[in-house]
Write a protein that holds these residues in place. Structure first.
Motif, PDB file in Angstrom:
ATOM      1  N   UNK A  99      -0.312   4.979  -3.623  1.00  0.00           N
ATOM      2  CA  UNK A  99      -1.035   4.773  -2.370  1.00  0.00           C
ATOM      3  C   UNK A  99      -0.822   3.364  -1.824  1.00  0.00           C
ATOM      4  N   UNK A 100      -0.878   2.359  -2.717  1.00  0.00           N
ATOM      5  CA  UNK A 100      -0.657   0.981  -2.270  1.00  0.00           C
ATOM      6  C   UNK A 100       0.744   0.804  -1.711  1.00  0.00           C
ATOM      7  N   UNK A 102       2.935   3.034  -0.536  1.00  0.00           N
ATOM      8  CA  UNK A 102       3.181   3.769   0.706  1.00  0.00           C
ATOM      9  C   UNK A 102       2.512   3.062   1.883  1.00  0.00           C
ATOM     10  N   UNK A 103       1.277   2.598   1.689  1.00  0.00           N
ATOM     11  CA  UNK A 103       0.576   1.877   2.748  1.00  0.00           C
ATOM     12  C   UNK A 103       1.317   0.592   3.120  1.00  0.00           C
ATOM     13  N   UNK A 104       1.811  -0.130   2.127  1.00  0.00           N
ATOM     14  CA  UNK A 104       2.549  -1.363   2.402  1.00  0.00           C
ATOM     15  C   UNK A 104       3.861  -1.054   3.122  1.00  0.00           C
ATOM     16  N   UNK A 105       4.567   0.003   2.696  1.00  0.00           N
ATOM     17  CA  UNK A 105       5.834   0.329   3.352  1.00  0.00           C
ATOM     18  C   UNK A 105       5.602   0.690   4.823  1.00  0.00           C
ATOM     19  N   UNK A 106       4.546   1.436   5.105  1.00  0.00           N
ATOM     20  CA  UNK A 106       4.244   1.781   6.494  1.00  0.00           C
ATOM     21  C   UNK A 106       3.953   0.519   7.310  1.00  0.00           C
ATOM     22  N   UNK A 107       3.299  -0.443   6.713  1.00  0.00           N
ATOM     23  CA  UNK A 107       3.037  -1.708   7.403  1.00  0.00           C
ATOM     24  C   UNK A 107       4.332  -2.492   7.611  1.00  0.00           C
ATOM     25  N   UNK A 108       5.242  -2.442   6.635  1.00  0.00           N
ATOM     26  CA  UNK A 108       6.535  -3.099   6.811  1.00  0.00           C
ATOM     27  C   UNK A 108       7.291  -2.497   7.989  1.00  0.00           C
ATOM     28  N   UNK A 109       7.213  -1.184   8.125  1.00  0.00           N
ATOM     29  CA  UNK A 109       7.865  -0.517   9.258  1.00  0.00           C
ATOM     30  C   UNK A 109       7.189  -0.910  10.564  1.00  0.00           C
ATOM     31  N   UNK A 110       5.866  -0.873  10.576  1.00  0.00           N
ATOM     32  CA  UNK A 110       5.120  -1.173  11.798  1.00  0.00           C
ATOM     33  C   UNK A 110       5.315  -2.618  12.253  1.00  0.00           C
ATOM     34  N   UNK A 191       9.983   0.234  -8.868  1.00  0.00           N
ATOM     35  CA  UNK A 191      10.343  -0.300  -7.564  1.00  0.00           C
ATOM     36  C   UNK A 191       9.146  -0.324  -6.613  1.00  0.00           C
ATOM     37  N   UNK A 192       8.252   0.653  -6.737  1.00  0.00           N
ATOM     38  CA  UNK A 192       7.034   0.628  -5.929  1.00  0.00           C
ATOM     39  C   UNK A 192       6.152  -0.557  -6.315  1.00  0.00           C
ATOM     40  N   UNK A 193       6.048  -0.831  -7.611  1.00  0.00           N
ATOM     41  CA  UNK A 193       5.288  -2.003  -8.069  1.00  0.00           C
ATOM     42  C   UNK A 193       5.910  -3.293  -7.551  1.00  0.00           C
TER      43      UNK A 193
END
Length: 440
Positions: A99-100, A102-110, A191-193
């Motif tokens: 969850x952390x 995925x949320x961070x990746x979406x923010x990186x995209x945004x 890699x997610x960590x």
């Protein structure tokens, strides 16, 4: 000119295997290095300080003939450790990691950060996106099975709520099992960590990391004050590259004359990924540290990059790409392209090039063929790092010459003044790599 004693400070990257695995690898690769060049090498057992944050060992390397053109170099090697933090990250519950991240990746995209990664180096942008693609594929497959379970229960007349609960439980259990079962093949959780950690570090949300880096910076000032080595080389590989830069910049804040009153001070970054921190808007202090290193006259910074390593930024200027402008005062880093094709035997290269983690670690492993870039020659050899990078042909000739006259001629070539800096690009290859881009 010849280095008799050297102090190496190796800053660990985001690798949970830590000291034990690294020391075994180092010892094995040192033996390969000795066999390749026919050098005599010895290595001590590691010993740790009482806080277990720094572990050290010593290496002695020689031609076996210390008379005439022979040489002996002694190296004190410090391994700065973070594996306790990293192992703690990986021990977090899987649901929290997913969850952390995925949320961070979406923010990186945004925020446009992924787009900036893509512009700077599409291979790295693909690499950082890859675990999310695998996660999506695994989640889709598990969701399909969960939906099948729910539909099956609905078909036999079970209550709708029971069907949805059973489907959701099936999805969660299968996704957990898939992530655990295939981790050794996909490295998704690791890699997610890594993504979570770099985000938090860039936003200064990991005070324990900052506190340890501050302690390492103080240690560096102590080493520089008391060391009798001919040069101190700070090595950062992978994410250790920006950690090493951070440590050195903080040490310079503690002692602005750090590189002026002791041994020659050098920063060697290998397979670096500076943008994974520096491209975040919140990382202004990190960019200020890059600015400090770019203009520092008492430090030589060498940044080695390889096209075949998808985990580093190739053809990348770590100063201008971060929007840091220092004009004519700039003298760092010297950017060095490395061609792994030239240091791996041709018979193995085609298989080697697709083993991405193995490729990434080649920066700190023994060569299979003599070459101007050789990590163990940098660490254990008699040639100062600045001169090695400025005169790569002469450095290689010293290691491979079969007669004393050729070797002494190569030593003479190293005597002429050299200058590393102003974003120079040094070529170590027999076939020229494209020069570094001025912008990311």
């Amino acid at each position: 000119m010849r280095v008799q004693t050297r102090h190496v400070i190796y800053v660990q990257g985001y690798d949970p295997r830590g000291l034990a695995q690294y020391y075994r690898m180092f010892r094995t690769e040192l033996r390969k290095f000795g066999r390749l060049y026919q050098f005599a090498t010895t290595i001590s057992r590691p010993h740790s300080r009482t806080d277990d944050e720094i572990t050290s060992w010593s290496i002695e390397t020689s031609t076996g003939d210390i008379s005439g053109p022979g040489w002996t170099t002694r190296t004190n090697y410090d391994f700065l450790r973070f594996e306790d933090f990293i192992q703690s990250d990986l021990a977090a519950p899987i649901w929290r990691i997913v969850l952390q991240a995925v949320w961070i990746y979406l923010r990186l995209v945004a925020h446009g950060t992924i787009a900036r990664f893509w512009k700077a180096n599409w291979r790295f942008a693909t690499f950082i996106t890859w675990p999310h693609i695998i996660l999506l594929l695994e989640a889709t497959a598990c969701a399909a099975i969960g939906f099948g379970v729910s539909s099956g229960l609905d078909a036999i007349g079970a209550p709708v709520l029971l069907g949805w609960i059973a489907g959701a439980a099936t999805f969660a259990a299968l996704l957990w099992a898939a992530l655990r079962t295939f981790e050794n093949q996909t490295y998704v959780l690791y890699l997610l960590c890594d993504t979570i950690w770099t985000w938090q570090f860039a936003h200064r949300q990991r005070p324990e990391w900052d506190a340890r880096i501050d302690r390492f910076a103080r240690y560096l000032t102590e080493v520089a004050a008391r060391s009798e080595a001919d040069e101190i080389v700070i090595v950062g590989h992978s994410s250790g590259s920006f950690l090493a830069a951070e440590m050195l910049a903080r040490a310079l804040n503690l002692d602005p004359a750090l590189g002026r009153h002791g041994p020659r001070l050098l920063l060697l970054t290998l397979g670096g990924n500076f943008p994974i921190i520096g491209f975040h808007r919140a990382a202004g202090d990190f960019r200020d540290h890059l600015r400090r290193l770019a203009i520092e006259p008492s430090v030589d910074w060498i940044d080695c990059q390889a096209r075949k390593d998808v985990m580093n930024f190739f053809q990348f200027d770590p100063i201008t790409a971060h929007g840091v402008e220092v004009g004519d005062t700039r003298r760092n880093p010297t950017i060095v392209p490395v061609r792994f094709r030239e240091i791996i035997r041709p018979a193995r290269y085609n298989a080697f090039r697709w083993q991405f983690f193995r490729v990434h670690f080649q920066f700190v492993m023994a060569n299979e063929r003599p070459h101007a870039y050789d990590f163990f020659m940098i660490v254990c050899g008699p040639i100062p790092l600045r001169e090695r990078m400025a005169r790569p042909a002469a450095a290689l000739a010293i290691a491979t010459a079969t007669d004393s006259a050729s070797r002494e001629k190569a030593w003479t070539e190293l005597v002429s003044p050299v200058y590393c800096g102003a974003a120079a690009a040094v070529d170590l290859s027999s076939s020229m790599e494209p020069l570094v881009r001025r912008r990311g």
